[in-house]
Design a protein around this motif. Sequence first.
Motif, mmCIF file in Angstrom:
data_model
loop_
_atom_site.group_PDB
_atom_site.id
_atom_site.type_symbol
_atom_site.label_atom_id
_atom_site.label_comp_id
_atom_site.label_asym_id
_atom_site.label_seq_id
_atom_site.Cartn_x
_atom_site.Cartn_y
_atom_site.Cartn_z
ATOM 1 N N ARG A 70 28.665 -14.144 32.917
ATOM 2 C CA ARG A 70 28.082 -14.742 34.135
ATOM 3 C C ARG A 70 27.975 -13.738 35.275
ATOM 4 O O ARG A 70 27.510 -14.075 36.359
ATOM 5 C CB ARG A 70 28.851 -15.999 34.547
ATOM 6 C CG ARG A 70 30.226 -15.768 35.105
ATOM 7 C CD ARG A 70 31.034 -17.047 35.244
ATOM 8 N NE ARG A 70 32.259 -16.797 35.980
ATOM 9 C CZ ARG A 70 32.491 -17.192 37.217
ATOM 10 N NH1 ARG A 70 31.588 -17.882 37.863
ATOM 11 N NH2 ARG A 70 33.630 -16.914 37.807
ATOM 12 N N GLY A 71 28.375 -12.493 35.007
ATOM 13 C CA GLY A 71 28.178 -11.436 35.988
ATOM 14 C C GLY A 71 29.293 -11.301 37.008
ATOM 15 O O GLY A 71 29.180 -10.522 37.954
ATOM 16 N N GLU A 74 30.971 -7.806 36.830
ATOM 17 C CA GLU A 74 30.046 -6.813 37.382
ATOM 18 C C GLU A 74 30.025 -6.891 38.907
ATOM 19 O O GLU A 74 30.003 -5.881 39.602
ATOM 20 C CB GLU A 74 28.648 -7.064 36.823
ATOM 21 C CG GLU A 74 27.639 -6.045 37.291
ATOM 22 C CD GLU A 74 26.245 -6.357 36.793
ATOM 23 O OE1 GLU A 74 25.838 -7.537 36.879
ATOM 24 O OE2 GLU A 74 25.574 -5.443 36.333
ATOM 25 N N LYS A 75 30.061 -8.116 39.408
ATOM 26 C CA LYS A 75 30.031 -8.314 40.860
ATOM 27 C C LYS A 75 31.253 -7.652 41.509
ATOM 28 O O LYS A 75 31.140 -7.014 42.560
ATOM 29 C CB LYS A 75 30.005 -9.810 41.168
ATOM 30 C CG LYS A 75 29.925 -10.134 42.637
ATOM 31 C CD LYS A 75 29.892 -11.635 42.860
ATOM 32 C CE LYS A 75 30.073 -11.969 44.322
ATOM 33 N NZ LYS A 75 30.117 -13.406 44.564
ATOM 34 N N ARG A 234 30.357 -4.576 31.972
ATOM 35 C CA ARG A 234 28.915 -4.380 31.928
ATOM 36 C C ARG A 234 28.204 -5.565 31.297
ATOM 37 O O ARG A 234 28.402 -5.888 30.145
ATOM 38 C CB ARG A 234 28.580 -3.102 31.169
ATOM 39 C CG ARG A 234 27.089 -2.840 31.097
ATOM 40 C CD ARG A 234 26.812 -1.445 30.682
ATOM 41 N NE ARG A 234 27.270 -0.502 31.707
ATOM 42 C CZ ARG A 234 27.180 0.813 31.578
ATOM 43 N NH1 ARG A 234 26.710 1.336 30.504
ATOM 44 N NH2 ARG A 234 27.594 1.603 32.556
ATOM 45 N N ARG A 235 27.381 -6.175 32.092
ATOM 46 C CA ARG A 235 26.608 -7.308 31.601
ATOM 47 C C ARG A 235 25.440 -6.742 30.806
ATOM 48 O O ARG A 235 24.865 -5.726 31.167
ATOM 49 C CB ARG A 235 26.074 -8.118 32.783
ATOM 50 C CG ARG A 235 25.540 -9.459 32.395
ATOM 51 C CD ARG A 235 25.434 -10.376 33.568
ATOM 52 N NE ARG A 235 24.618 -9.848 34.650
ATOM 53 C CZ ARG A 235 24.053 -10.616 35.569
ATOM 54 N NH1 ARG A 235 24.243 -11.910 35.550
ATOM 55 N NH2 ARG A 235 23.336 -10.113 36.539
ATOM 56 N N THR A 236 25.095 -7.412 29.725
ATOM 57 C CA THR A 236 23.994 -6.934 28.903
ATOM 58 C C THR A 236 22.715 -6.936 29.730
ATOM 59 O O THR A 236 22.399 -7.918 30.385
ATOM 60 C CB THR A 236 23.798 -7.854 27.688
ATOM 61 O OG1 THR A 236 25.079 -8.047 27.108
ATOM 62 C CG2 THR A 236 22.874 -7.245 26.673
ATOM 63 N N ALA A 237 22.007 -5.816 29.707
ATOM 64 C CA ALA A 237 20.746 -5.735 30.452
ATOM 65 C C ALA A 237 19.761 -6.747 29.890
ATOM 66 O O ALA A 237 19.725 -7.003 28.698
ATOM 67 C CB ALA A 237 20.174 -4.330 30.308
ATOM 68 N N ARG A 238 19.020 -7.374 30.780
ATOM 69 C CA ARG A 238 18.058 -8.366 30.302
ATOM 70 C C ARG A 238 16.743 -8.218 31.032
ATOM 71 O O ARG A 238 16.656 -7.537 32.040
ATOM 72 C CB ARG A 238 18.578 -9.793 30.478
ATOM 73 C CG ARG A 238 19.487 -9.921 31.540
ATOM 74 C CD ARG A 238 20.125 -11.226 31.702
ATOM 75 N NE ARG A 238 20.642 -11.146 33.033
ATOM 76 C CZ ARG A 238 19.984 -11.493 34.085
ATOM 77 N NH1 ARG A 238 18.825 -12.036 33.986
ATOM 78 N NH2 ARG A 238 20.508 -11.338 35.262
ATOM 79 N N ASP A 239 15.756 -8.863 30.456
ATOM 80 C CA ASP A 239 14.447 -8.850 31.096
ATOM 81 C C ASP A 239 14.518 -9.611 32.404
ATOM 82 O O ASP A 239 15.359 -10.469 32.572
ATOM 83 C CB ASP A 239 13.433 -9.559 30.191
ATOM 84 C CG ASP A 239 12.871 -8.581 29.177
ATOM 85 O OD1 ASP A 239 13.332 -7.440 29.156
ATOM 86 O OD2 ASP A 239 11.990 -8.980 28.417
ATOM 87 N N ASP A 240 13.629 -9.278 33.317
ATOM 88 C CA ASP A 240 13.566 -10.059 34.555
ATOM 89 C C ASP A 240 12.339 -10.931 34.471
ATOM 90 O O ASP A 240 11.765 -11.287 35.447
ATOM 91 C CB ASP A 240 13.500 -9.132 35.773
ATOM 92 C CG ASP A 240 12.351 -8.167 35.687
ATOM 93 O OD1 ASP A 240 11.845 -7.957 34.573
ATOM 94 O OD2 ASP A 240 11.953 -7.620 36.717
#
Lengths: 240, 311
Positions: A70-71, A74-75, A234-240
Amino acid sequence: MRGVVWRLRWRLAVSRRRLLLWNLLVPIVLLLPVARSPAAAPHRAAVLGVFIVFFGAFGGCIPLVRDRARGWSEKVLLTGYGSRTWIIERTGAEAGIDFVELLPALLLVALGTGAGVGHWWAWLPAVAQSLIVANLLGALIAAVVVSIAEAALVCGAVALFALHFSGLFRSAAPGTWAWSLERAGLFRPLAESLRSGLSVPTTGGYETTSWPLPLLASAAVGLLVLLVAPRLARRTARDD
Amino acid sequence: MTSVIAATAIGYTYPGGRTALAGLDLRLEPGEALGVIGPNGSGKSTLLRLLAGSELPTTGRIAGSTDRRSTAVVFDRTPFASSLSGRENVRRQLALRGIPAGPAAASADALLRDLGLADRSQDAAAIYSTGMARRLALAEALAAEARLLILDEPTLGLDVEGRSSLVHLVRGVVAGGRSVVLASNEPGFVAEACDRVLLLHRGRCVAEGTPPELIDRLGRPVLIDVQLRGPVPDSSGDEPPAAVQRLAAEGGTLRFATSEGSAVLPGLCEWLVGRGLDVRAIRIHEPDLGHVFETLTGVALDPNRTRGGLS
């Protein structure tokens, strides 16, 4: 160490009153009847040991996997908080919270089984060490799994293996390789204290409590966690 | 003057092989607000994640301030400590940054007030609506007083008032010499809040400039919608009056474009009446960055928005 994450974890634990209550009640409801049951002492010790290690490992892993997804992790790290400081404070706080939540259940078990307060005191260092190691294992597992279901599965398997090789489920014959391995088992002090507290007849390996090797193994797990710390947030990079 | 960010030929390819960004150059100066506009999947969020230092570019390099302590970020989905109050969330976030309580806390309270959260700041974040959660995320980021503020879709869930407050806050940040990079699908908001705009399509920059510069590229045409009572008759196919270009007829609406602004309206009305068309409404649309994007790429910025600028 700045202690901000440590304080935040404790604050969160206290603010979730309903969860706190469950975490205090469930160990009592599960452990006390088992400890007082007429089952053989090794079986009772095994159940207690498995519960304590699962309590720590699941509690160390699943929230980390959820917070990464849920980030939240990372936050925290995007504020500039060091990833190693973060994981040390977080794991330490989670282990401390687990310990506090287990204390009433352990006291009731000690009183309810006739082991006495003396044994309760003897259990505390072993339970504390086990919870720290279990939380560290949970953090390590969180670095390699991607979902909560995976986390639960791997935590269960790793915890059971570690307990097995710490001699909780059986006593290896002295002088064998399994016996040597058990002496350095991560949960060896826990296995020893539970078995002696629940009056299991001791054999070779249980006659003396051997802390140095398990502590060394625990430190190795701690170092591994420090190495994977940046990956844990590290959150998995995702499309925006 | 040292740039806050100087990115050279940066690109990002996902582990699966899909390219999200390719060969992008970008500079951000102190006291500047840069808006990134593009449809979903154009690479906006990836770009912001690279600038925030959350991911590393697979090609190119980013120089300048990607130091985390001097950067505050609001991603599209911001998690909170849901059992704690909004106010405590902001304060804990400041503590994580090593900002001492005292004055920072007072400034955080002022921000919560400016963002319309003063009455609800003591409520648990768990019960916040989407818009309130967005305001809280913005309050956390703004309270940090970071040199660089990165905002991904900051208007998501905000009402008109919240959006207007945000424009005001962004301009205030920039006026204080700090810099802002924001990504949005809202051309109007970007034009109001940002000094410079970068149009992103399929991971590449298709245009860059100030909002007036970009709109001027279209020759500033004004779009006129004429809504009729009933379907468009054949007589509407005649040549329209001078300076007016007929674009399309769709349903009961005729669409015209002109570079003369509203000055053509009398002539157009006369033309409509002359053909016996029963006019229900006339709408005039000023061109915006969305039209620029559509003109340059042939793709609508927002799929819900009719191509040609009609809303």
